[in-house]
Design an enzyme around this catalytic site. Structure first.
Site, short mmCIF file in Angstrom:
data_model
loop_
_atom_site.label_atom_id
_atom_site.label_comp_id
_atom_site.label_asym_id
_atom_site.label_seq_id
_atom_site.Cartn_x
_atom_site.Cartn_y
_atom_site.Cartn_z
N ARG A 49 -17.02 6.05 -0.12
CA ARG A 49 -15.51 6.42 0.15
C ARG A 49 -15.45 7.27 1.38
NH1 ARG A 49 -13.20 10.17 -2.46
NH2 ARG A 49 -14.86 9.81 -4.43
N TYR B 198 8.04 -4.70 8.95
CA TYR B 198 7.42 -5.52 7.93
C TYR B 198 7.81 -4.89 6.53
CZ TYR B 198 3.35 -7.45 5.46
OH TYR B 198 2.54 -8.20 4.65
N ASP C 81 2.73 -0.35 15.34
CA ASP C 81 2.27 -1.47 14.77
C ASP C 81 2.19 -2.46 15.44
OD1 ASP C 81 1.48 -3.46 12.96
OD2 ASP C 81 2.60 -2.78 11.05
N LYS D 56 -5.08 -9.78 9.68
CA LYS D 56 -4.28 -10.65 10.52
C LYS D 56 -5.28 -11.24 11.61
CE LYS D 56 -1.30 -9.77 7.63
NZ LYS D 56 0.09 -8.80 8.11
#
Ligand SMILES: *Cc1c(COP(=O)(O)O)cnc(C)c1O
Length: 407
Positions: free
Chosen positions: A75, A128, A200, A225
Site C-alpha cells: 500500500r 465525467y 482532468d 483509458k
C-alpha cells in the site's frame, strides 16, 4: 545479494549450515526467491509482492524515514508503481506523480487531501458522471461547498470565485460533447489568486495535451483509458508539485486506493505505444468526423478538429494539430435511429469506455449519463440520438465501410 527485493540471506545461511538440512516443506515455503541473473532485464519485472524484507532494524528505520531507498509494504508503493510514477511525471512535465487503483481513486485521494470543511470548490458543469457524483455526494458531506459552473467560459468561473475558493476542477475535453476549457486563460488568473487549477485530461492524454505547460497546477488521468490503451486494467494518476503529491500519497496510504504491481506494469507497457497509437487514432478520428459530417442521417458532429466545432480555434491553439480519438454525433430519429445503427454495425462494438486499440461506440443517454433526468440530459445537450465513438487502430477503410453501412 545487495539488490532490494531479493534478500534471501537467512535462507542461504541456513542451507549452508549442512548440519541442519531443511525439510521439503521448508524448502517449498522459502526457496526459489533469488533472482538468477544479475544483469538488468530490458522489460521491468513485475514485483508481485506485498511486502519487503529487511536486514537489520537500522535498515527498517532508514527506509521508513526515506533516508535509504527501499520498499516496505504494497500500500506504501511498489517498484512497479514507482517506475510508472516516474514515467508519467516525465510525460506530463510534472515534478511528481502518484498512481491509484482507478481514476476515481486518484480523484478521491486528491480532493480529500486538498479540501477541508468550509472550503469552496468550483467544478465544471459537465464532468465525467462519477466525478460529479463524488463531489456532490461524498465531498460535499465533508462540509465543502461546491459550485458547478459552465467551465467553457472563463468569465463564469471567475464570477463563481469566493474568498474561500481553494481550487477549480475542470476537464480539458468534456465527455461526450467534447467541449474545451481554455486552460491558459483560467491558469493566468487563478495563479495570481493562488487558487489551484486541477485538470482532468483523461480524454486527451499527454500525447494530445499537456495541461502543465498551459499553467495547470495539478493533472489527473484515468489511466484506464488512453494511457493503458488496451482495456485490460483500471488505474489513475495525480500529477503535480512534489509537496502536494507527497500529501496525496499519504492520504492514499490511508484510503487504500493503491495500484497493484501487475496493473502498474500493464499501464507502463501501454504507455510505450501511447504516441504512435494516438497519432493514428487522432488521424482516423478526424477522417471519420469529416465523413460523418457528410452523412445525411447524421444531424450534427462534435469533434474539436472540425471547423464547425464552436471552439475549433481554441483547439488549434491548445492541441497543436491533433484533436483526440473521441468524437460524438447526433443521429436522426433519436433512440430508434440508434437502435438501427446498433443492429447494422458489424465491426465496431458497443463498449461504455474508451481508448482501446479497437474502435468502440457508446450511448451516453443509457451509460455515462443514465442517472440524469430527461431534463438534466437536455440541459447538458445529451439528446436521444447522441452516439460517442472512440477511434482505434483499425484500417480507416474498414471503419468507413462499417459506419457507411450502418448509416
Ligand atoms: C473514466 C474517467 C474517469 C474515472 O476513471 P476510472 O479509471 O474509471 O476510475 C475520470 N475522468 C474521466 C474524464 C474519465 O473518462
Amino acid at each position: 545479494m545487495a539488490s532490494f527485493g531479493y534478500n534471501t540471506r537467512c535462507f542461504a545461511l541456513w542451507r549452508k549450515a549442512k548440519k541442519m538440512p531443511l525439510k521439503p516443506e521448508t524448502i517449498a515455503a522459502r526457496g526459489g526467491r533469488q533472482a538468477p541473473s544479475p544483469n538488468r532485464p530490458l522489460s521491468p519485472p513485475i514485483y508481485q509482492t506485498s511486502v519487503y524484507t529487511f536486514e537489520s532494524l537500522d535498515e527498517v528505520d532508514l527506509v521508513w524515514e526515506e533516508e535509504k531507498d527501499g520498499f516496505i509494504y504494497g500500500r506504501y508503493g511498489t517498484p512497479n508503481t514507482a517506475m510508472l510514477e516516474d514515467l508519467l511525471a516525465a510525460l506530463e512535465g510534472a515534478e511528481a506523480a502518484v498512481v491509484s487503483s482507478s481514476g476515481m481513486g486518484a480523484l478521491s485521494a486528491l480532493f480529500m487531501t486538498l479540501l477541508s470543511p468550509g472550503d469552496h470548490l468550483i467544478a465544471g458543469r459537465d464532468l465525467y458522471g462519477s466525478s460529479t457524483a463524488l463531489l456532490a455526494q461524498e465531498i460535499r458531506r465533508m462540509g465543502v461547498e461546491i459550485s458547478f459552473v459552465d467551465a467553457t467560459s472563463p468569465e463564469k468561473v471567475f464570477t463563481a470565485l469566493t474568498p474561500r475558493t481553494r481550487a477549480v476542477f475542470v476537464e480539458a475535453i468534456s465527455n461526450p460533447l467534447l467541449k474545451l476549457v481554455d486552460i491558459h486563460a483560467l491558469a493566468a488568473t487563478l495563479r495570481e489568486l493562488e487558487i489551484a487549477l486541477i485538470v482532468d485530461a483523461s480524454l486527451a492524454s499527454p500525447a494530445v495535451l499537456r495541461p502543465m505547460e498551459l499553467g495547470a497546477n495539478i493533472v489527473v488521468q484515468s489511466a484506464t483509458k488512453m494511457l493503458s490503451g488496451h482495456s485490460d486494467t483500471t488505474a489513475g494518476a495525480v500529477l503535480g508539485p512534489k509537496r502536494i503529491i507527497d500529501r496525496v500519497r499519504d492520504t492514499q496510504l490511508r484510503l487504500g486506493t493503491n495500484l497493484g504491481p501487475f496493473d502498474a506494469w500493464l499501464v507502463t507497457r501501454g504507455v510505450r505505444t501511447l504516441a504512435v497509437r494516438l497519432e493514428k487514432q487522432c488521424e482516423s478520428a478526424l477522417a471519420l468526423a469529416r465523413f460523418l459530417e457528410s452523412c445525411p442521417r447524421v444531424e450534427r458532429v462534435y469533434y474539436p478538429g472540425l471547423p464547425s466545432h464552436p471552439q475549433h480555434d481554441l483547439a488549434v491553439r491548445l492541441f497543436r494539430g491533433r484533436f483526440g480519438a473521441l468524437l460524438s454525433f447526433d443521429l436522426e430519429d433519436g433512440e430508434e435511429g440508434v437502435k438501427r445503427f446498433f443492429e447494422k454495425l458489424r465491426l465496431i462494438e458497443f463498449a461504455p469506455s474508451f481508448g482501446d486499440t479497437a474502435t468502440t461506440w457508446s450511448y451516453p443517454a443509457r451509460t455515462s449519463h443514465r442517472g440524469l433526468s430527461p431534463a438534466g440530459k437536455r440541459a447538458l445537450g445529451i439528446g436521444p440520438g447522441l452516439v460517442r465513438l472512440s477511434v482505434g487502430l483499425e484500417a480507416l477503410d474498414d471503419l468507413l465501410r462499417d459506419l457507411g453501412r450502418a448509416l
